[in-house]
Design a protein around this motif. Structure first.
Motif, PDB file in Angstrom:
ATOM      1  N   VAL A   2       0.833  -1.207   0.000  1.00 47.31           N
ATOM      2  CA  VAL A   2       0.000   0.000   0.000  1.00 47.31           C
ATOM      3  C   VAL A   2       0.864   1.253   0.000  1.00 47.31           C
ATOM      4  O   VAL A   2       0.567   2.223  -0.700  1.00 47.31           O
ATOM      5  CB  VAL A   2      -0.975   0.000   1.202  1.00 47.31           C
ATOM      6  N   VAL A   3       1.950   1.230   0.752  1.00 44.00           N
ATOM      7  CA  VAL A   3       2.846   2.390   0.798  1.00 44.00           C
ATOM      8  C   VAL A   3       3.390   2.678  -0.598  1.00 44.00           C
ATOM      9  O   VAL A   3       3.355   3.820  -1.067  1.00 44.00           O
ATOM     10  CB  VAL A   3       4.023   2.160   1.777  1.00 44.00           C
ATOM     11  N   ASP A   4       3.861   1.652  -1.273  1.00 44.81           N
ATOM     12  CA  ASP A   4       4.459   1.848  -2.594  1.00 44.81           C
ATOM     13  C   ASP A   4       3.422   2.257  -3.637  1.00 44.81           C
ATOM     14  O   ASP A   4       3.687   3.120  -4.474  1.00 44.81           O
ATOM     15  CB  ASP A   4       5.196   0.584  -3.035  1.00 44.81           C
ATOM     16  N   VAL A   5       2.239   1.656  -3.609  1.00 42.63           N
ATOM     17  CA  VAL A   5       1.185   2.012  -4.563  1.00 42.63           C
ATOM     18  C   VAL A   5       0.729   3.449  -4.332  1.00 42.63           C
ATOM     19  O   VAL A   5       0.619   4.237  -5.278  1.00 42.63           O
ATOM     20  CB  VAL A   5      -0.005   1.035  -4.478  1.00 42.63           C
ATOM     21  N   ALA A   6       0.464   3.804  -3.080  1.00 48.85           N
ATOM     22  CA  ALA A   6       0.031   5.173  -2.775  1.00 48.85           C
ATOM     23  C   ALA A   6       1.115   6.185  -3.132  1.00 48.85           C
ATOM     24  O   ALA A   6       0.820   7.271  -3.636  1.00 48.85           O
ATOM     25  CB  ALA A   6      -0.350   5.287  -1.292  1.00 48.85           C
ATOM     26  N   GLU A   7       2.350   5.826  -2.872  1.00 44.25           N
ATOM     27  CA  GLU A   7       3.473   6.713  -3.216  1.00 44.25           C
ATOM     28  C   GLU A   7       3.541   6.925  -4.728  1.00 44.25           C
ATOM     29  O   GLU A   7       3.760   8.039  -5.202  1.00 44.25           O
ATOM     30  CB  GLU A   7       4.760   6.081  -2.709  1.00 44.25           C
ATOM     31  N   ASN A   8       3.316   5.866  -5.492  1.00 43.37           N
ATOM     32  CA  ASN A   8       3.350   5.966  -6.945  1.00 43.37           C
ATOM     33  C   ASN A   8       2.183   6.811  -7.459  1.00 43.37           C
ATOM     34  O   ASN A   8       2.361   7.671  -8.316  1.00 43.37           O
ATOM     35  CB  ASN A   8       3.333   4.568  -7.570  1.00 43.37           C
ATOM     36  N   TRP A  88      -1.332  10.843  -0.828  1.00 43.25           N
ATOM     37  CA  TRP A  88      -0.324  11.251   0.156  1.00 43.25           C
ATOM     38  C   TRP A  88      -0.754  10.799   1.545  1.00 43.25           C
ATOM     39  O   TRP A  88       0.036  10.256   2.314  1.00 43.25           O
ATOM     40  CB  TRP A  88      -0.147  12.770   0.112  1.00 43.25           C
ATOM     41  N   TRP A  89      -2.028  10.994   1.852  1.00 37.15           N
ATOM     42  CA  TRP A  89      -2.574  10.585   3.148  1.00 37.15           C
ATOM     43  C   TRP A  89      -2.503   9.059   3.297  1.00 37.15           C
ATOM     44  O   TRP A  89      -2.093   8.554   4.345  1.00 37.15           O
ATOM     45  CB  TRP A  89      -4.007  11.093   3.273  1.00 37.15           C
ATOM     46  N   ALA A  90      -2.889   8.319   2.239  1.00 36.92           N
ATOM     47  CA  ALA A  90      -2.830   6.855   2.286  1.00 36.92           C
ATOM     48  C   ALA A  90      -1.398   6.371   2.469  1.00 36.92           C
ATOM     49  O   ALA A  90      -1.138   5.437   3.230  1.00 36.92           O
ATOM     50  CB  ALA A  90      -3.438   6.262   1.013  1.00 36.92           C
ATOM     51  N   GLN A  91      -0.461   7.016   1.769  1.00 36.11           N
ATOM     52  CA  GLN A  91       0.944   6.645   1.917  1.00 36.11           C
ATOM     53  C   GLN A  91       1.397   6.879   3.352  1.00 36.11           C
ATOM     54  O   GLN A  91       2.118   6.067   3.925  1.00 36.11           O
ATOM     55  CB  GLN A  91       1.824   7.443   0.966  1.00 36.11           C
ATOM     56  N   SER A  92       0.980   7.998   3.937  1.00 35.43           N
ATOM     57  CA  SER A  92       1.414   8.306   5.304  1.00 35.43           C
ATOM     58  C   SER A  92       0.850   7.305   6.309  1.00 35.43           C
ATOM     59  O   SER A  92       1.557   6.877   7.218  1.00 35.43           O
ATOM     60  CB  SER A  92       1.029   9.736   5.686  1.00 35.43           C
ATOM     61  N   LEU A  93      -0.417   6.908   6.136  1.00 32.11           N
ATOM     62  CA  LEU A  93      -1.008   5.927   7.059  1.00 32.11           C
ATOM     63  C   LEU A  93      -0.368   4.550   6.899  1.00 32.11           C
ATOM     64  O   LEU A  93      -0.015   3.906   7.889  1.00 32.11           O
ATOM     65  CB  LEU A  93      -2.512   5.826   6.833  1.00 32.11           C
ATOM     66  N   ALA A  94      -0.225   4.099   5.657  1.00 35.91           N
ATOM     67  CA  ALA A  94       0.382   2.787   5.431  1.00 35.91           C
ATOM     68  C   ALA A  94       1.846   2.784   5.860  1.00 35.91           C
ATOM     69  O   ALA A  94       2.330   1.813   6.449  1.00 35.91           O
ATOM     70  CB  ALA A  94       0.257   2.404   3.952  1.00 35.91           C
ATOM     71  N   GLY A  95       2.543   3.876   5.582  1.00 35.91           N
ATOM     72  CA  GLY A  95       3.939   3.980   6.002  1.00 35.91           C
ATOM     73  C   GLY A  95       4.086   3.957   7.510  1.00 35.91           C
ATOM     74  O   GLY A  95       5.025   3.361   8.046  1.00 35.91           O
ATOM     75  N   LEU A  96       3.134   4.592   8.204  1.00 37.48           N
ATOM     76  CA  LEU A  96       3.153   4.583   9.669  1.00 37.48           C
ATOM     77  C   LEU A  96       2.988   3.163  10.208  1.00 37.48           C
ATOM     78  O   LEU A  96       3.698   2.760  11.139  1.00 37.48           O
ATOM     79  CB  LEU A  96       2.052   5.489  10.215  1.00 37.48           C
ATOM     80  N   VAL A  97       2.079   2.409   9.611  1.00 33.38           N
ATOM     81  CA  VAL A  97       1.869   1.021  10.046  1.00 33.38           C
ATOM     82  C   VAL A  97       3.141   0.203   9.861  1.00 33.38           C
ATOM     83  O   VAL A  97       3.576  -0.520  10.765  1.00 33.38           O
ATOM     84  CB  VAL A  97       0.683   0.392   9.277  1.00 33.38           C
ATOM     85  N   VAL A  98       3.765   0.328   8.693  1.00 28.97           N
ATOM     86  CA  VAL A  98       5.001  -0.408   8.420  1.00 28.97           C
ATOM     87  C   VAL A  98       6.113   0.047   9.364  1.00 28.97           C
ATOM     88  O   VAL A  98       6.841  -0.779   9.927  1.00 28.97           O
ATOM     89  CB  VAL A  98       5.420  -0.234   6.940  1.00 28.97           C
ATOM     90  N   PHE A  99       6.257   1.357   9.542  1.00 30.66           N
ATOM     91  CA  PHE A  99       7.295   1.898  10.413  1.00 30.66           C
ATOM     92  C   PHE A  99       7.117   1.393  11.849  1.00 30.66           C
ATOM     93  O   PHE A  99       8.083   0.950  12.481  1.00 30.66           O
ATOM     94  CB  PHE A  99       7.257   3.428  10.375  1.00 30.66           C
ATOM     95  N   ASN A 100       5.886   1.448  12.358  1.00 31.58           N
ATOM     96  CA  ASN A 100       5.641   0.995  13.731  1.00 31.58           C
ATOM     97  C   ASN A 100       5.833  -0.507  13.882  1.00 31.58           C
ATOM     98  O   ASN A 100       6.276  -0.983  14.930  1.00 31.58           O
ATOM     99  CB  ASN A 100       4.253   1.419  14.200  1.00 31.58           C
ATOM    100  N   HIS A 101       5.524  -1.278  12.842  1.00 30.16           N
ATOM    101  CA  HIS A 101       5.786  -2.714  12.889  1.00 30.16           C
ATOM    102  C   HIS A 101       7.293  -2.973  12.996  1.00 30.16           C
ATOM    103  O   HIS A 101       7.731  -3.824  13.787  1.00 30.16           O
ATOM    104  CB  HIS A 101       5.210  -3.399  11.648  1.00 30.16           C
ATOM    105  N   GLU A 102       8.071  -2.242  12.215  1.00 36.34           N
ATOM    106  CA  GLU A 102       9.531  -2.383  12.291  1.00 36.34           C
ATOM    107  C   GLU A 102      10.054  -1.928  13.656  1.00 36.34           C
ATOM    108  O   GLU A 102      10.971  -2.552  14.211  1.00 36.34           O
ATOM    109  CB  GLU A 102      10.196  -1.585  11.173  1.00 36.34           C
ATOM    110  N   TYR A 116       5.331  10.684  12.663  1.00 36.64           N
ATOM    111  CA  TYR A 116       5.815  10.005  11.452  1.00 36.64           C
ATOM    112  C   TYR A 116       5.876  10.969  10.269  1.00 36.64           C
ATOM    113  O   TYR A 116       6.861  11.004   9.537  1.00 36.64           O
ATOM    114  CB  TYR A 116       4.911   8.811  11.115  1.00 36.64           C
ATOM    115  N   VAL A 117       4.813  11.763  10.080  1.00 31.35           N
ATOM    116  CA  VAL A 117       4.759  12.695   8.950  1.00 31.35           C
ATOM    117  C   VAL A 117       5.825  13.784   9.069  1.00 31.35           C
ATOM    118  O   VAL A 117       6.314  14.286   8.059  1.00 31.35           O
ATOM    119  CB  VAL A 117       3.341  13.301   8.813  1.00 31.35           C
ATOM    120  N   LEU A 118       6.226  14.126  10.260  1.00 30.48           N
ATOM    121  CA  LEU A 118       7.273  15.128  10.453  1.00 30.48           C
ATOM    122  C   LEU A 118       8.677  14.521  10.450  1.00 30.48           C
ATOM    123  O   LEU A 118       9.661  15.251  10.494  1.00 30.48           O
ATOM    124  CB  LEU A 118       7.044  15.892  11.758  1.00 30.48           C
TER     125      LEU A 118
END
Length: 145
Positions: A2-8, A88-102, A116-118
């Motif tokens: 989702v992060v990569d698709v939303a980013e694209n 952009w919003w979808a990328q930020s939410l999906a990225g947050l999930v991935v980041f917090n999992h890591e 995360y956004v900052l």
């Protein structure tokens, strides 16, 4: 994914939005996307066939006045900009999930969306993708000249 698709999607709609804005204001210098000298800008109501200049078969919003005509005249840019912001919003939410999992897999605390956004992780991914789109828009505008 989702992060990569939303980013694209985000970068593609950023490109479209910038290209629309650029074609409104560019003056003919050899590029087919540019307007003739004196025609730059958004144009007048007669050129746009809106308001009292609208044809009988024109959409109702083209015949309208006030905010509805403004929305109609900018509808393509508004749609492209909205898809850009939503992706952009979808990328930020999906990225947050991935980041917090890591973070949790390394025994670290999760962070909130604002943090995360900052943060550098989000902007590194975002700006890395945007720079390629800005290069593409610039190339499409400048190279045909």
């Amino acid at each position: 994914m989702v992060v990569d698709v939303a980013e694209n999607w985000q970068s593609e709609y950023l490109r479209f939005s910038l290209f629309i804005l650029a074609t409104i204001w560019l003056v003919q210098r050899g590029s087919p996307e540019s307007k003739k000298p004196g025609d730059e800008g958004v144009g007048n109501d007669a050129d746009q066939l809106v308001g009292p200049h609208a044809r009988p078969d024109s959409p109702a919003w083209a015949k309208a006045a006030g905010w509805r005509r403004t929305v109609y005249l900018n509808s393509l840019l508004l749609v492209m900009g909205s898809v850009f912001l939503l992706s952009w919003w979808a990328q930020s939410l999906a990225g947050l999930v991935v980041f917090n999992h890591e973070q949790s897999s390394h025994g670290r605390d999760a962070i909130g969306w604002g943090a995360y956004v900052l943060g550098a992780e989000f902007w590194n991914r975002t700006l890395q993708n945007w720079q390629s789109e800005l290069l593409a828009v610039g190339s499409m505008v400048v190279l045909p000249i």
